[in-house]
Enzyme design. Structure first.
Site, mmCIF file in Angstrom:
data_model
loop_
_atom_site.group_PDB
_atom_site.id
_atom_site.type_symbol
_atom_site.label_atom_id
_atom_site.label_comp_id
_atom_site.label_asym_id
_atom_site.label_seq_id
_atom_site.Cartn_x
_atom_site.Cartn_y
_atom_site.Cartn_z
ATOM 1 N N ARG A 84 0.737 -1.039 -0.009
ATOM 2 C CA ARG A 84 0.103 0.135 -0.280
ATOM 3 C C ARG A 84 0.849 1.316 0.066
ATOM 4 O O ARG A 84 1.649 1.307 0.955
ATOM 5 C CB ARG A 84 -0.948 -0.149 1.218
ATOM 6 N N HIS A 128 -2.957 10.735 0.803
ATOM 7 C CA HIS A 128 -2.327 10.683 2.084
ATOM 8 C C HIS A 128 -1.862 11.878 2.550
ATOM 9 O O HIS A 128 -0.859 11.946 2.927
ATOM 10 C CB HIS A 128 -1.688 9.491 1.930
ATOM 11 N N ASN A 299 -7.512 1.812 9.987
ATOM 12 C CA ASN A 299 -6.150 2.034 10.483
ATOM 13 C C ASN A 299 -6.379 1.948 12.005
ATOM 14 O O ASN A 299 -7.150 3.052 12.721
ATOM 15 C CB ASN A 299 -5.447 3.058 10.145
ATOM 16 N N TYR A 301 -4.284 2.030 15.920
ATOM 17 C CA TYR A 301 -3.058 1.914 16.613
ATOM 18 C C TYR A 301 -3.283 1.924 18.050
ATOM 19 O O TYR A 301 -2.521 1.130 18.822
ATOM 20 C CB TYR A 301 -2.388 3.202 16.560
ATOM 21 N N GLU A 353 -3.822 -0.261 8.223
ATOM 22 C CA GLU A 353 -2.103 0.258 8.955
ATOM 23 C C GLU A 353 -2.579 -0.389 10.437
ATOM 24 O O GLU A 353 -3.398 -0.105 10.967
ATOM 25 C CB GLU A 353 -2.215 1.703 9.164
HETATM 26 C C1 FCB Z 1 -1.506 7.276 10.603
HETATM 27 C C2 FCB Z 1 -1.065 7.711 9.440
HETATM 28 C C3 FCB Z 1 0.238 7.251 8.880
HETATM 29 C C4 FCB Z 1 1.306 7.118 10.006
HETATM 30 C C5 FCB Z 1 0.671 6.500 11.061
HETATM 31 C C6 FCB Z 1 1.611 6.275 12.473
HETATM 32 O O1 FCB Z 1 -2.217 8.016 11.242
HETATM 33 O O2 FCB Z 1 -2.079 7.290 8.156
HETATM 34 O O3 FCB Z 1 0.731 8.013 7.867
HETATM 35 O O4 FCB Z 1 1.661 8.445 10.237
HETATM 36 O O5 FCB Z 1 -0.393 7.038 11.705
#
Ligand code: FCB
Length: 456
Positions: A84, A128, A299, A301, A353
């Site tokens: 990607r 992006h 995405n 985290y 992500e």
């Molecule tokens: C996300 C972004 C990516 C990267 C990660 C850590 O929000 O999409 O570009 O910075 O965080």
């Protein structure tokens, strides 16, 4: 290799599950003015004193633009199904409108062809975050005209690459562009006005829907969708104030995007809360936004915890933290995916992500340079297992991608935060696969062997 964890997360994944790794243009390419590239809002933002923690910028970054072949080999060495990447809009259309800058587009043709030659599916993202500065000067995403500029850009890219890429994502993380870019001002273009942010979010969603309609009308064969940053959002305590604050934050960061995309309506509670900051919406906009998609990218985290007083802190929550100060909560990913599947009717889901920054150290051993990033392996393996847990509960997952292939420019944090599974020495541009790269490679090899057994 000496993997500190068992190779297999506890699940078997279906043979057509797509494993990948991700990057974005501004964070790795460098070559900020090469071959006629125009200025982006991130080029401009980095020059604002104090905007980037280490005072750095994306002028050189990982110099990926000049190291394409070697980086493609690194991707191929992982054994991923998909890569990607994003396209820099001002590389392709320096002013965000008009004719293609052929030299800039040629880079992405080499990238896509190089992936295909190595048997890797290209997953392209159109936006992006690096909007052409010329469009910002004309009002940026707050201006309705930018919607049409994006549709034109999407058509022009799809006409050239649409039949060679597997997938096209319109926007990466509209919440970040809207809120961090226009409400808190932490990201480009650095504005601080809630009403502007909400208008920006609306125009991003609208341009997504209209681009999908245009690409389908043009016969683009790639699978089309959007990528959202989502977290499960919970209250810090059971107090009614915290519960209400968490509900509103879920509304602003999750439902504000998922509801219009999949129900064709903005959530009432948030609309009421916004008052005069609610966006201007024209007749037909919501129908366009709800144009059916082929996939939804997520995405993930960390989780979100909200207290009405703002008193809650990740630092004291007791959960382990990454170098970003983000709590490590793999079960939050399962919770999020299960909730998505329960509350909306969705197309196939991908984690587009997932990854973590840690303070890696490059060690020089007689056997060569190494980075023993066991924490990152643990993070990735536990989140892959969390995806498997969601699938075991009936969530239709189509793929998973690690953020990121290599250390890169982490936006307002600069180069200090390292998310890569490949270490980058910015002084020499030497790439060193970390232990996490070797772990992911071995994990994917085991997946491929299991697939071959199923096929036999
Ligand atoms: C996300 C972004 C990516 C990267 C990660 C850590 O929000 O999409 O570009 O910075 O965080």
């Amino acid at each position: 290799m000496n993997s500190p964890l068992p190779l297999h997360p506890r699940h078997r994944f279906p043979p057509d599950f797509v494993w990948g790794v991700a990057t974005s243009a501004f964070q790795i390419e460098g070559a900020a003015t090469a071959d006629g590239k125009g200025e982006s809002i991130w080029d401009r933002f980095c020059r604002q004193p104090g905007a980037i923690a280490d005072g750095s910028n994306g002028d050189i970054a990982c110099d990926h633009y000049h190291r394409l072949e070697a980086d493609l080999d690194l991707i191929a060495g992982l054994g991923v199904d998909a890569y990607r990447f994003s396209m820099s809009w001002p590389r392709v259309q320096p002013d965000g409108r008009g004719a293609v800058n052929e030299a800039g587009l040629a880079f992405y043709e080499r990238l896509v062809d190089g992936l295909l030659a190595r048997g890797i599916k290209p997953y392209l993202t159109l936006n992006h975050w690096d909007l052409p500065q010329a469009l910002q000067d004309a009002g940026g995403w707050a201006a309705r005209d930018t919607v049409q500029r994006f549709v034109d850009y999407a058509r022009l890219v799809a006409a050239r690459l649409g039949s060679r890429v597997a997938s096209i994502t319109t926007h990466n993380e509209p919440w970040v562009i809207a809120v961090l870019g226009h409400e808190t001002g932490l990201f480009a273009p650095g504005q601080r006005h809630r009403g502007t942010a909400m208008q920006v979010a609306h125009h991003l969603l609208l341009s997504h829907g209209l681009a999908l309609q245009a690409l389908r009308a043009d016969g683009c064969p790639a699978r089309l969708g959007i990528v959202l940053n989502l977290s499960p959002i919970g209250p810090a305590t059971d107090s009614p104030e915290d519960v209400a604050a968490a509900r509103l934050e879920d509304g602003r960061s999750v439902r504000w995007y998922v509801d219009p995309l999949f129900k064709g309506a903005y959530p009432d509670d948030v609309w009421q809360h916004l008052g005069g900051d609610a966006p201007h919406v024209e007749p037909g906009d919501l129908d366009a936004i709800a144009t059916p998609m082929d996939f939804l990218g997520i995405n993930y985290y960390t989780r979100g915890v909200v207290s009405a007083s703002g008193a809650w802190s990740a630092q004291t929550s007791g959960k382990p933290l990454t170098d970003m100060g983000w709590e490590i909560v793999p079960e939050g990913l399962t919770e999020l995916l299960v909730r998505m599947h329960r509350d909306w009717t969705l197309p196939p889901l991908y984690v587009k992500e997932n990854g973590a920054a840690f303070r890696d150290t490059l060690e020089h051993t007689p056997g060569g340079a190494r980075v023993h990033d066991g924490e990152r392996i643990d993070y990735i393996a536990s989140h892959i297992a969390a995806v498997g847990d969601a699938m075991a509960q009936g969530v239709p997952m189509a793929g998973y991608m690690v953020w990121s292939l290599m250390d890169n420019f982490e936006w307002a944090s600069g180069y200090a935060k390292r998310f890569g599974i490949v270490h980058v020495d910015y002084a020499t541009q030497v790439r060193t696969p970390k232990d996490s790269y070797l772990w992911y490679r071995d994990f994917l090899l085991a997946q491929a062997r299991a697939r071959a057994l199923v096929a036999a």
